[in-house]
Design a protein around this motif. Sequence first.
Motif, PDB file in Angstrom:
ATOM      1  N   THR A   1       0.835  -1.192   0.000  1.00  0.00           N
ATOM      2  CA  THR A   1       0.000   0.000   0.000  1.00  0.00           C
ATOM      3  C   THR A   1       0.872   1.246   0.000  1.00  0.00           C
ATOM      4  O   THR A   1       2.043   1.211   0.384  1.00  0.00           O
ATOM      5  CB  THR A   1      -0.936   0.046   1.220  1.00  0.00           C
ATOM      6  OG1 THR A   1      -0.182   0.386   2.394  1.00  0.00           O
ATOM      7  CG2 THR A   1      -1.661  -1.278   1.421  1.00  0.00           C
ATOM      8  N   ALA A   2       0.276   2.347  -0.391  1.00  0.00           N
ATOM      9  CA  ALA A   2       1.038   3.581  -0.556  1.00  0.00           C
ATOM     10  C   ALA A   2       1.680   4.043   0.746  1.00  0.00           C
ATOM     11  O   ALA A   2       2.861   4.397   0.782  1.00  0.00           O
ATOM     12  CB  ALA A   2       0.129   4.670  -1.122  1.00  0.00           C
ATOM     13  N   ASN A   3       0.920   4.059   1.833  1.00  0.00           N
ATOM     14  CA  ASN A   3       1.481   4.561   3.083  1.00  0.00           C
ATOM     15  C   ASN A   3       2.534   3.604   3.642  1.00  0.00           C
ATOM     16  O   ASN A   3       3.528   4.033   4.240  1.00  0.00           O
ATOM     17  CB  ASN A   3       0.364   4.820   4.091  1.00  0.00           C
ATOM     18  CG  ASN A   3      -0.504   5.995   3.675  1.00  0.00           C
ATOM     19  OD1 ASN A   3      -0.162   6.743   2.756  1.00  0.00           O
ATOM     20  ND2 ASN A   3      -1.635   6.164   4.333  1.00  0.00           N
ATOM     21  N   GLN A   4       2.336   2.308   3.423  1.00  0.00           N
ATOM     22  CA  GLN A   4       3.327   1.310   3.850  1.00  0.00           C
ATOM     23  C   GLN A   4       4.662   1.513   3.132  1.00  0.00           C
ATOM     24  O   GLN A   4       5.724   1.593   3.761  1.00  0.00           O
ATOM     25  CB  GLN A   4       2.792  -0.089   3.565  1.00  0.00           C
ATOM     26  CG  GLN A   4       3.779  -1.216   3.810  1.00  0.00           C
ATOM     27  CD  GLN A   4       3.430  -2.447   2.985  1.00  0.00           C
ATOM     28  OE1 GLN A   4       2.951  -2.318   1.850  1.00  0.00           O
ATOM     29  NE2 GLN A   4       3.634  -3.619   3.542  1.00  0.00           N
ATOM     30  N   VAL A   5       4.626   1.584   1.798  1.00  0.00           N
ATOM     31  CA  VAL A   5       5.894   1.691   1.065  1.00  0.00           C
ATOM     32  C   VAL A   5       6.554   3.045   1.299  1.00  0.00           C
ATOM     33  O   VAL A   5       7.786   3.159   1.232  1.00  0.00           O
ATOM     34  CB  VAL A   5       5.725   1.417  -0.452  1.00  0.00           C
ATOM     35  CG1 VAL A   5       5.172   0.017  -0.684  1.00  0.00           C
ATOM     36  CG2 VAL A   5       4.896   2.474  -1.160  1.00  0.00           C
ATOM     37  N   THR A   6       5.758   4.071   1.601  1.00  0.00           N
ATOM     38  CA  THR A   6       6.322   5.386   1.903  1.00  0.00           C
ATOM     39  C   THR A   6       7.198   5.327   3.147  1.00  0.00           C
ATOM     40  O   THR A   6       8.327   5.833   3.159  1.00  0.00           O
ATOM     41  CB  THR A   6       5.196   6.418   2.084  1.00  0.00           C
ATOM     42  OG1 THR A   6       4.475   6.550   0.856  1.00  0.00           O
ATOM     43  CG2 THR A   6       5.743   7.773   2.487  1.00  0.00           C
ATOM     44  N   VAL A   7       6.679   4.713   4.203  1.00  0.00           N
ATOM     45  CA  VAL A   7       7.458   4.583   5.441  1.00  0.00           C
ATOM     46  C   VAL A   7       8.688   3.710   5.206  1.00  0.00           C
ATOM     47  O   VAL A   7       9.805   4.038   5.629  1.00  0.00           O
ATOM     48  CB  VAL A   7       6.582   4.008   6.570  1.00  0.00           C
ATOM     49  CG1 VAL A   7       7.414   3.748   7.821  1.00  0.00           C
ATOM     50  CG2 VAL A   7       5.425   4.957   6.883  1.00  0.00           C
ATOM     51  N   TRP A   8       8.494   2.599   4.516  1.00  0.00           N
ATOM     52  CA  TRP A   8       9.604   1.665   4.240  1.00  0.00           C
ATOM     53  C   TRP A   8      10.708   2.351   3.439  1.00  0.00           C
ATOM     54  O   TRP A   8      11.890   2.231   3.768  1.00  0.00           O
ATOM     55  CB  TRP A   8       9.056   0.461   3.476  1.00  0.00           C
ATOM     56  CG  TRP A   8      10.096  -0.538   3.055  1.00  0.00           C
ATOM     57  CD1 TRP A   8      10.573  -1.589   3.787  1.00  0.00           C
ATOM     58  CD2 TRP A   8      10.775  -0.589   1.783  1.00  0.00           C
ATOM     59  NE1 TRP A   8      11.515  -2.288   3.063  1.00  0.00           N
ATOM     60  CE2 TRP A   8      11.649  -1.695   1.839  1.00  0.00           C
ATOM     61  CE3 TRP A   8      10.713   0.191   0.635  1.00  0.00           C
ATOM     62  CZ2 TRP A   8      12.477  -2.037   0.756  1.00  0.00           C
ATOM     63  CZ3 TRP A   8      11.542  -0.138  -0.439  1.00  0.00           C
ATOM     64  CH2 TRP A   8      12.409  -1.249  -0.371  1.00  0.00           C
ATOM     65  N   GLU A   9      10.334   3.086   2.401  1.00  0.00           N
ATOM     66  CA  GLU A   9      11.325   3.761   1.555  1.00  0.00           C
ATOM     67  C   GLU A   9      12.087   4.825   2.327  1.00  0.00           C
ATOM     68  O   GLU A   9      13.304   4.983   2.166  1.00  0.00           O
ATOM     69  CB  GLU A   9      10.629   4.380   0.340  1.00  0.00           C
ATOM     70  CG  GLU A   9      11.519   5.215  -0.560  1.00  0.00           C
ATOM     71  CD  GLU A   9      12.280   4.419  -1.609  1.00  0.00           C
ATOM     72  OE1 GLU A   9      12.690   5.007  -2.615  1.00  0.00           O
ATOM     73  OE2 GLU A   9      12.487   3.201  -1.407  1.00  0.00           O
ATOM     74  N   GLY A  10      11.385   5.551   3.189  1.00  0.00           N
ATOM     75  CA  GLY A  10      12.068   6.546   4.000  1.00  0.00           C
ATOM     76  C   GLY A  10      13.140   5.922   4.873  1.00  0.00           C
ATOM     77  O   GLY A  10      14.263   6.434   4.984  1.00  0.00           O
ATOM     78  N   LEU A  11      12.812   4.799   5.499  1.00  0.00           N
ATOM     79  CA  LEU A  11      13.800   4.094   6.306  1.00  0.00           C
ATOM     80  C   LEU A  11      14.925   3.539   5.442  1.00  0.00           C
ATOM     81  O   LEU A  11      16.104   3.568   5.836  1.00  0.00           O
ATOM     82  CB  LEU A  11      13.121   2.961   7.080  1.00  0.00           C
ATOM     83  CG  LEU A  11      12.192   3.412   8.215  1.00  0.00           C
ATOM     84  CD1 LEU A  11      11.334   2.241   8.695  1.00  0.00           C
ATOM     85  CD2 LEU A  11      13.011   3.978   9.377  1.00  0.00           C
ATOM     86  N   ARG A  12      14.570   3.039   4.263  1.00  0.00           N
ATOM     87  CA  ARG A  12      15.595   2.456   3.382  1.00  0.00           C
ATOM     88  C   ARG A  12      16.621   3.492   2.951  1.00  0.00           C
ATOM     89  O   ARG A  12      17.829   3.266   3.054  1.00  0.00           O
ATOM     90  CB  ARG A  12      14.946   1.838   2.138  1.00  0.00           C
ATOM     91  CG  ARG A  12      15.938   1.121   1.230  1.00  0.00           C
ATOM     92  CD  ARG A  12      15.311   0.739  -0.097  1.00  0.00           C
ATOM     93  NE  ARG A  12      15.086   1.885  -0.964  1.00  0.00           N
ATOM     94  CZ  ARG A  12      16.035   2.482  -1.700  1.00  0.00           C
ATOM     95  NH1 ARG A  12      17.285   2.043  -1.665  1.00  0.00           N
ATOM     96  NH2 ARG A  12      15.744   3.517  -2.473  1.00  0.00           N
ATOM     97  N   ILE A  13      16.148   4.644   2.463  1.00  0.00           N
ATOM     98  CA  ILE A  13      17.096   5.640   1.971  1.00  0.00           C
ATOM     99  C   ILE A  13      17.891   6.282   3.104  1.00  0.00           C
ATOM    100  O   ILE A  13      18.993   6.812   2.874  1.00  0.00           O
ATOM    101  CB  ILE A  13      16.404   6.712   1.105  1.00  0.00           C
ATOM    102  CG1 ILE A  13      15.364   7.497   1.898  1.00  0.00           C
ATOM    103  CG2 ILE A  13      15.787   6.071  -0.142  1.00  0.00           C
ATOM    104  CD1 ILE A  13      14.722   8.641   1.116  1.00  0.00           C
ATOM    105  N   ALA A  14      17.358   6.213   4.328  1.00  0.00           N
ATOM    106  CA  ALA A  14      18.099   6.707   5.487  1.00  0.00           C
ATOM    107  C   ALA A  14      19.093   5.674   6.023  1.00  0.00           C
ATOM    108  O   ALA A  14      19.876   5.977   6.927  1.00  0.00           O
ATOM    109  CB  ALA A  14      17.122   7.103   6.600  1.00  0.00           C
ATOM    110  N   GLY A  15      19.047   4.455   5.472  1.00  0.00           N
ATOM    111  CA  GLY A  15      19.908   3.378   5.970  1.00  0.00           C
ATOM    112  C   GLY A  15      19.464   2.854   7.316  1.00  0.00           C
ATOM    113  O   GLY A  15      20.283   2.353   8.092  1.00  0.00           O
ATOM    114  N   LEU A  16      18.156   2.911   7.577  1.00  0.00           N
ATOM    115  CA  LEU A  16      17.636   2.558   8.902  1.00  0.00           C
ATOM    116  C   LEU A  16      16.529   1.505   8.833  1.00  0.00           C
ATOM    117  O   LEU A  16      15.674   1.439   9.718  1.00  0.00           O
ATOM    118  CB  LEU A  16      17.099   3.819   9.597  1.00  0.00           C
ATOM    119  CG  LEU A  16      18.129   4.905   9.881  1.00  0.00           C
ATOM    120  CD1 LEU A  16      17.453   6.195  10.327  1.00  0.00           C
ATOM    121  CD2 LEU A  16      19.130   4.434  10.937  1.00  0.00           C
TER     122      LEU A  16
END
Length: 250
Positions: free
Chosen positions: A212-227
């Motif tokens: 879902t959109a809100n799920q992948v948004t949170v996941w991507e934010g953590l991914r690009i932050a290396g977290l």
Amino acid sequence: MNRVPTIGLLYPGVGAEDDFPRLEQRLAGQLRLPVVTTAGGDVLHTVDTLLSVGSSANLLEGARRVAAYQPDAVMWACTSGSFVYGWRGAQEQARRIGDDLGLPASSTSLAFAHAVKHLGLSSVAIAASYPEDLARHFRRFLADASIDVVHLGSSGIATAGEVGLMGLDDIARMAAAADRPEAEAVLIPDTAMHSLAWLDELEDAVGKPVLTANQVTVWEGLRIAGLLRNFSGLGSLFRSTEAIRIPAGS
């Protein structure tokens, strides 16, 4: 004390902006998700409106406000307001935010592509709340990311505010109707739709990964932050959190 990961969110208008603080509350201090609302209001699901909503002037004004929260990364939390710019345009949109703030930045559309690749999938079905003409732009966006869309379902909902009123049963029915046996996952692309409390239930209803959109948004934010980390109750994507490297230009 370790700093709590903080993902700044630029959110367009109204719909499901409360999805993120509810998740933050549920995770009880493990993640911060400050939301800054950009200009847009009850966003109309038309290409011209979304090109305006996703303009650099609009996003950079919001980005400077979200910077006050000292985020580790910033996400443009809007699928349609990024995919209407196309694959390269969405990358440029994110780059401008990142360059302005000196932080990693991405968008929900890019997050969908990266999440599909992370899970090792190549064929998906789309369960879109949007009108079909807008939903077709998302299909083209995924095709440019080498993702095969085996079925495009459209619910034809005209505004973000209407989407925000959908409940779990509505969304599960929409996802099941769009699913096809050859699809490896179902993608639900609208940040105006609540979903963060229901991801495991949606996957149980469909019997395969649901993004879902809100799920992948949170996941991507953590991914690009290396977290990246595993959080329970957030679907298959968050049960598969080994760091991934996205090639330049992807």
